[in-house]
Scaffold this motif. Structure first.
Motif, mmCIF file in Angstrom:
data_model
loop_
_atom_site.group_PDB
_atom_site.id
_atom_site.type_symbol
_atom_site.label_atom_id
_atom_site.label_comp_id
_atom_site.label_asym_id
_atom_site.label_seq_id
_atom_site.Cartn_x
_atom_site.Cartn_y
_atom_site.Cartn_z
ATOM 1 N N GLU A 144 0.637 -1.361 0.166
ATOM 2 C CA GLU A 144 0.073 -0.135 0.490
ATOM 3 C C GLU A 144 0.457 1.428 0.058
ATOM 4 O O GLU A 144 2.292 1.005 0.949
ATOM 5 C CB GLU A 144 -0.864 -0.243 0.967
ATOM 6 C CG GLU A 144 -1.795 -1.320 1.430
ATOM 7 C CD GLU A 144 -2.658 -1.073 2.580
ATOM 8 O OE1 GLU A 144 -3.920 -1.833 2.393
ATOM 9 O OE2 GLU A 144 -2.600 -1.017 3.267
ATOM 10 N N THR A 192 10.336 6.527 -8.148
ATOM 11 C CA THR A 192 9.173 6.371 -8.273
ATOM 12 C C THR A 192 8.972 5.050 -8.739
ATOM 13 O O THR A 192 8.772 3.969 -8.030
ATOM 14 C CB THR A 192 7.782 7.056 -8.362
ATOM 15 O OG1 THR A 192 8.091 8.420 -7.795
ATOM 16 C CG2 THR A 192 6.522 6.573 -8.167
ATOM 17 N N ALA A 193 9.236 4.818 -9.730
ATOM 18 C CA ALA A 193 9.528 4.070 -10.353
ATOM 19 C C ALA A 193 10.708 3.030 -10.310
ATOM 20 O O ALA A 193 10.858 1.465 -10.644
ATOM 21 C CB ALA A 193 9.568 4.258 -11.754
ATOM 22 N N SER A 194 11.726 3.673 -9.713
ATOM 23 C CA SER A 194 12.696 2.919 -8.909
ATOM 24 C C SER A 194 13.146 1.830 -7.810
ATOM 25 O O SER A 194 13.263 1.208 -7.473
ATOM 26 C CB SER A 194 14.296 3.769 -9.553
ATOM 27 O OG SER A 194 14.247 4.150 -10.723
ATOM 28 N N GLY A 195 11.800 2.667 -6.665
ATOM 29 C CA GLY A 195 11.813 1.876 -5.625
ATOM 30 C C GLY A 195 11.975 3.035 -4.794
ATOM 31 O O GLY A 195 12.039 1.719 -3.690
ATOM 32 N N ASP A 198 7.411 -3.131 -4.409
ATOM 33 C CA ASP A 198 9.014 -2.122 -5.169
ATOM 34 C C ASP A 198 8.118 -1.004 -4.801
ATOM 35 O O ASP A 198 8.852 -0.512 -5.627
ATOM 36 C CB ASP A 198 9.188 -2.774 -6.105
ATOM 37 C CG ASP A 198 10.435 -3.997 -6.542
ATOM 38 O OD1 ASP A 198 10.813 -3.664 -5.262
ATOM 39 O OD2 ASP A 198 10.234 -4.948 -7.383
ATOM 40 N N ALA A 199 6.966 0.084 -5.052
ATOM 41 C CA ALA A 199 7.037 0.867 -5.270
ATOM 42 C C ALA A 199 6.731 1.573 -3.935
ATOM 43 O O ALA A 199 7.174 1.153 -2.732
ATOM 44 C CB ALA A 199 5.026 0.747 -5.762
ATOM 45 N N PRO A 200 6.762 2.895 -3.956
ATOM 46 C CA PRO A 200 7.420 3.812 -3.107
ATOM 47 C C PRO A 200 6.328 3.857 -1.574
ATOM 48 O O PRO A 200 4.937 3.211 -2.349
ATOM 49 C CB PRO A 200 6.964 5.413 -3.241
ATOM 50 C CG PRO A 200 7.328 5.351 -5.005
ATOM 51 C CD PRO A 200 6.480 3.906 -4.723
ATOM 52 N N THR A 235 -0.650 -0.336 -3.768
ATOM 53 C CA THR A 235 0.355 -0.125 -5.119
ATOM 54 C C THR A 235 0.886 -1.683 -5.157
ATOM 55 O O THR A 235 -0.005 -2.947 -5.439
ATOM 56 C CB THR A 235 0.924 0.309 -4.600
ATOM 57 O OG1 THR A 235 1.556 0.892 -3.969
ATOM 58 C CG2 THR A 235 0.559 1.875 -5.452
ATOM 59 N N HIS A 236 1.865 -2.314 -5.105
ATOM 60 C CA HIS A 236 3.091 -3.369 -4.768
ATOM 61 C C HIS A 236 4.417 -3.255 -4.143
ATOM 62 O O HIS A 236 4.324 -1.705 -3.936
ATOM 63 C CB HIS A 236 3.410 -3.708 -6.145
ATOM 64 C CG HIS A 236 3.871 -2.963 -6.840
ATOM 65 N ND1 HIS A 236 5.445 -2.766 -7.312
ATOM 66 C CD2 HIS A 236 3.699 -2.091 -8.128
ATOM 67 C CE1 HIS A 236 5.800 -1.605 -7.309
ATOM 68 N NE2 HIS A 236 4.602 -0.960 -8.782
#
Ligand code: NAD
Ligand code: NAD
Lengths: 565, 565
Positions: free
Chosen positions: A78, A486-489, A96-98, A93-94
């Protein structure tokens, strides 16, 4: 009615290895938010103000409580969404997401001015996020001590053969950032005369040993400087007064050839909060009490008077510059205001970035910082030593780490900062993660940076002043930086507007990532701490800086339109 | 020197089930970029212009080629970074991250005006991205036909008891968007008189059957309208002329009681490209040829003259409004320009959003669209049928889908649009994904939307005009929308500034996601197509709209500061 922003309670982040959130990835933002409001860290924690005039960590105390509650409940897939200090949503979210996504103080350009912001702020629809205040990675004065130290040292190299002994720096403002100046000057070997109108601010700096002496008399201050410079001692004095009075008076004496150490200051700068004309700059002939009162009752009058005084102040700085004194704007937008007030040559003297910082940015070098979530200073001392081993030939880094340990008191959670670049940051992050995994540290480490960094900011009067290709105002870059992080985690990512130069004048992005010792964190650290400084290298390579192009080639960056690869 | 933006080559997206990129997630943005420049889709493809004045898909032809090259080479854990139409970097990310991240035309607010943008544009440092031009999800006029149809139909409901038979709509501009007006009017049952200065634009609309007749004489146009309205026929005519001449002339005749169908127009609006005063609006008494030439040689003069004419044009619209004619601004910023030119009451008549669209936004309803990567119209017809089965009671949707199939010619890759909301979009997306998985469609489906949507835009003169809480200009929301979509796993995400209302007046975010039939795609679709419309629901719930609050509760959204949950 009670003020939702006022509360007498003191906030301290939890420390130690036990957590109350569901994972370190959510415990970390919670502790860092609280740390931003720690009484030793924040300038005015009871009103949620962290630093920089009105830079806040949360919009109201209710919002603070709800952010904490949401972080404690947040699951590993989340994400909490924060809009100008208010926790508006929790979304799925997932892993690896922020865990947190933040946007603070952003206003559609045509309306992006103080008047409209203040109106939204009064209506409870916004807060000012500054840079690291609303993105929960302020660590007190150390960050700015390091940056200011690098700047003064570089000025010393460029103008005084690298030796600031017997030299003195004239400046103003001993607030959250500006308070670092006397200590940074002294660390760099120089004396410092700092004008500050609010005696309580000066007292705070005396207490924490950032400044050595205090006086209300210019003559006395100059006499001290005279004594110290003569003796080759590096010491500092706070002069209680208004910079708009004191600077012109020193110009007058200099021009009249009246007695003064070295006949003139050796470096001149300023860190009043000029970026915020209502709350940040005391007008001439006003008392501090009157000023505070009228910020509420008649903000327009305050603004008018403050702006007029800034013009006087900048005119004196231009006089110093014209007399050959190295003079620099330290990123508070004061030249812009003076120019708007009709001072044609307000931009005669340069900003500190093009003068001293840009070559670092071209290599992705910027204010890398980390913080020990354990709260134990030993954890930072261990990372200090590990950094020295990781970068054995970087003498500059070694000197800084030694001096910092000696002279800088931790504020809140123990933290360290140093300027390192692309190819170095991810190695440091991976090393910390390993130390956590091996149990060499008592708890995870949080890694972040200022928004003032290589790829994360568009600010034509400060970080991107006078770019080689004229792209100073292009803000695609910080937005892409936030999207890429954000995309990189990264663990939390923020997009702000305003910051140190005020409404309308900058857009910038923050990034923080947690090293919790897991494999998954290692993969994220490697991506984020590579891509984040790399974004600064492409930004400067695209602008045509050879140093950045070389750095990009050296590190094998893939830049289709820039390197054709 | 050759113009890097001019090229005689025609671009067509590949079709069919074979791909040249490494996966459908990268083939899709490549095909959609090319589709934006398809000769049947783009307004001026040889100059990379897709629609809306100068809204481009790539900065130069070299950049176009390099984007295509980069997409073909992109791996499943890599992301392409595009800055104002230029592919600046390829970075390492992960499978659930977007494959492309885009920021177009963003400028630090204080510099966010046409003059500065045009300067950056001339230097090759920027391009104008409009909304779906630079984010590769423009599908030709269908999108705008649907939106315009919904708007006219709603106006008919509010003002004419739901029946537009025998009524006529006066408007101007038959460009990329505006060209949809005659067809939308006719679909909604009304006649339409559309003023267009550029005959080639009118001819294009005649060829594609969007408009029925063409004339150079106002008398003749009014005579046609007279005939059709009397006969209860819904038909349209393009009048070649300048709106700034024609609108006041119709006002004059109306006031003088001269013969005119129904004595006055029944609805008045406008879709000239007023948002771009240099390229978008023909000044009075100028020829089109002279206008184009001086856009290059003397843009300042063009701008001055265009702005003066817009004032005249808006003054006529205010006259209609004052005479009781439902009059609406269709989102081209023309009221703002007129106001800046001194027309005090320029904002007398409303924008179309607060008047007709906001209630939809409160439920996350907005312009959902999808496109068949196979290139086969049959794939769209199958999805049309599937949508009718998925939403059996939505009669409005059924009527639209039937009419669209009948009246709307596909342009480029076959596509469909319809307005659906939170709780519906992810179901549609999952259904398409299943159809792909089962082989019911010949290739994957791309799902996207306009930036004009519920949670993706801050635009105080258009989408966020007159918000209940006064938060019109707060742009934290679209930035958060882009961050959330990035964190949720959209296939490409974009952040733009300017769009339809021009420099300084809006910030907005785009989102596109590919349904390739995989399980992984299903998980991403469920997250993205839920969170994206949900972000519109929170944005409106936070502003205090009851309808949005109800919708949030009904769908169990977790909104800590708004619902306290
Ligand atoms: N990285 C950078 O570019 C950078 C670094 C440091 C500071 N800054 C800028 O410098 C400014 C100061 O930051 P801060 O966090 O210290 O702000 P602050 O508001 O905490 O401190 C400003 C101080 O200036 C004093 N002051 C105000 N008007 C004065 C006057 N007329 N004469 C003397 N003193 C006066 C105030 O009493 C206060 O102590 C900000 O505008 C900040 O953005 C920028
Ligand atoms: N969703 C929305 O809010 C929305 C929808 C549609 C259009 N718009 C806005 O409407 C405008 C039109 O969009 P577009 O894509 O059709 O632009 P466009 O540039 O393709 O078309 C504009 C047309 O207006 C004509 N024109 C210019 N000046 C004229 C004059 N004085 N008299 C008569 N005709 C004139 C031009 O020849 C051109 O054909 C834009 O500003 C767009 O942003 C907004």
């Amino acid at each position: 009615m009670t003020n939702p922003r006022l509360n007498r309670r003191d906030v301290f982040p939890p420390t130690g290895p036990e957590i109350s959130a569901k994972s370190w990835l959510t415990e970390a933002p919670m502790r860092m938010l609280m740390n931003n409001l720690h009484p030793d860290v924040a300038e005015n924690p009871h009103e949620l103000v962290v630093y920089g005039g009105i830079g806040r960590a949360a919009r109201t105390w209710d919002d603070f409580d709800r952010i904490v509650g949401a972080l404690k409940a947040l699951e590993a897939d989340e994400t909490l969404v924060v809009q100008s200090g208010r926790p508006v949503a929790v979304v799925k979210t997932h892993a690896d997401a922020p865990r947190v996504l933040i946007a603070n103080s952003n206003i559609v350009p045509h309306w992006a001015n103080w008047e409209h912001f203040n109106d939204l702020d009064r209506k409870g629809l916004m807060m000012y996020g500054q840079m690291t205040a609303g993105s929960w990675i302020y660590i007190g004065s150390q960050g700015i001590v390091q940056g200011t130290y690098e700047t003064f040292a570089e000025a010393g190299r460029q103008h005084y053969g690298g030796d600031l002994r017997g030299k003195w720096i004239l400046t103003a403002g001993l607030g959250g950032m500006g308070g670092a100046q006397p200590l940074a000057a002294v660390m760099a070997g120089a004396c410092c005369l700092a004008v500050e109108c609010d005696e309580t601010r000066a007292d705070f700096r005396i207490r924490t040993r950032y400044v050595d002496e205090k006086t209300r008399s210019l003559d006395e201050a100059l006499a001290m400087i005279e004594r110290w410079t003569k003796a080759g001692e590096a010491k500092s004095v706070a002069l209680i007064g208004n910079a708009a009075d004191v600077f012109p008076e020193i110009v007058r004496r200099m021009k009249a050839g009246l007695p003064m150490p070295n006949g003139r200051p050796d470096i001149v700068t300023d860190q009043t909060s000029a970026h915020d004309p209502v709350h940040g700059y005391l007008p001439q002939d006003w008392s501090v009490a009157e000023w505070r009162e009228r910020q509420e009752s008649d903000p327009k009058a305050v603004e008018r008077a403050a702006r007029a005084s800034m013009r006087v102040h900048v005119a004196a700085m231009v006089d110093f510059w014209n007399a050959g004194v190295p003079t620099l704007d330290y990123g508070n937008n004061i030249r812009q205001v003076a120019k708007e007030e009709g001072l044609e040559n307000a931009f005669a003297f340069p900003g500190f970035v093009p003068a001293y910082i840009r070559p670092l940015f071209c290599r992705g070098v910027g204010p890398f910082r980390w913080c020990a979530l354990s709260g134990d200073p030993e954890d930072i001392y261990r990372t200090d030593e590990a950094m020295k081993r990781l970068f054995p030939e970087n003498e500059h880094l070694h000197r800084w780490l030694d001096m910092a340990r000696d002279r800088i008191a931790f504020q809140g959670l123990p933290a360290r900062i140093c300027w390192i670049g692309l190819g170095e940051r991810h190695r440091a992050g991976l090393m910390f993660n390993e130390m956590v995994a091996k149990g060499e540290l008592k708890a995870p480490i949080v890694i972040g940076r200022d928004h003032l960094d290589s790829g994360s900011v568009a600010s034509p009067n400060r970080e991107t002043e006078a770019m080689k290709d004229g792209s100073d105002a292009v803000s695609d870059w910080p937005l892409l930086n936030a999207l890429v992080n954000t995309a990189s985690g990264a663990t939390w990512v923020s997009l702000h507007h305003g910051g140190g130069v005020g409404m309308g004048f900058s857009q910038h992005a923050g990034m923080v990532i947690v090293a919790d010792g897991t494999e998954a964190a290692a993969r994220r650290l490697e991506r984020v701490l590579w891509n984040d400084p790399a974004s600064g290298v492409w930004r400067h390579a695209d602008a045509g800086y050879e140093m950045a192009l070389d750095c990009a080639r050296e590190h094998g960056l893939r830049l289709p339109a820039i390197l054709g690869n």
